[in-house]
Design an enzyme around this catalytic site. Structure first.
Site, PDB file in Angstrom:
ATOM      1  CB  ALA A  21       6.142   3.997   1.858  1.00 48.19           C
ATOM      2  CG  HIS A  59       3.499  -1.836  -4.603  1.00 44.82           C
ATOM      3  ND1 HIS A  59       2.328  -1.991  -3.915  1.00 44.82           N
ATOM      4  CD2 HIS A  59       3.492  -0.573  -5.086  1.00 44.82           C
ATOM      5  CE1 HIS A  59       1.630  -0.871  -3.980  1.00 44.82           C
ATOM      6  NE2 HIS A  59       2.305   0.007  -4.675  1.00 44.82           N
TER       7      HIS A  59
END
Length: 189
Positions: A21, A59
């Site tokens: 990420a 998430h």
């Protein structure tokens, strides 16, 4: 709202600097930026409190940020898809050391594949288990979240997925953000 050009001038909370990420954000911004590392499950709170101007969320935060009055500045998955002509954004992954030997590598790959298959074949039971760790997700949102990460791509990257990984790492290396790899090997069983 923050424009992309201004985002690199702001303090961004990130879930770690050795994550896919973070590499995606660095490629997206195309330059260095100020950041602070916070546990991924705290980033929304950090931004809400004003301890950072923006946050790189992963998430379930991708599905819940608006509950805290936060807004989407950039969707890195969408950006990567546009940037690459539709390739998926590689997030996470399982790696194994080559020096473990071919037999161990095949065994580990088979175990991972079997586990993924079991989860896909027993989705409701897997979702029941995942709900224990859902951090405030109701079942429909948890189901959506699980579907983002446990799906056909998890079972087999396929040619497009493998190309996405190779391009992601190559662009990271070209930008001096990750080491240049001689080759990426994909293990199948």
């Amino acid at each position: 709202p923050i424009e992309k050009a201004d985002l690199a001038e702001r303090l961004i909370a990130v879930p770690g600097t050795l994550t896919s990420a973070f590499l995606a954000l660095r490629l997206f911004l195309g330059r260095e930026f100020q950041h602070r590392v916070d546990p991924f499950e705290q980033i929304l709170d950090v931004v809400e409190r004003g301890d950072a101007d923006a946050g790189l969320i992963i998430h379930e935060g991708q599905l819940t940020y608006d509950r805290q009055g936060l807004i989407l500045v950039a969707d890195l998955g969408r950006w990567w898809g546009e940037h690459t002509g539709g390739l998926p954004l590689p997030l996470g992954g399982n790696l194994v050391r080559r020096d473990l030997g071919a037999e161990t590598i095949r065994d580990l790959t088979r175990i991972l594949r079997d586990s993924i298959e079991f989860g896909l074949d027993n989705r409701e039971e897997a979702l029941d288990y995942a709900m224990e760790f859902g951090r405030g997700l109701d079942r429909p949102l948890a189901n959506q979240f699980v579907g983002m990460y446990v799906n056909a791509w998890t079972r087999d990257y396929g040619e497009r997925g493998r190309r996405a990984i190779e391009l992601f790492l190559a662009e990271g290396a070209a930008a001096g953000l990750v080491p240049t790899l001689a080759r990426v090997e994909f293990v199948t069983v």
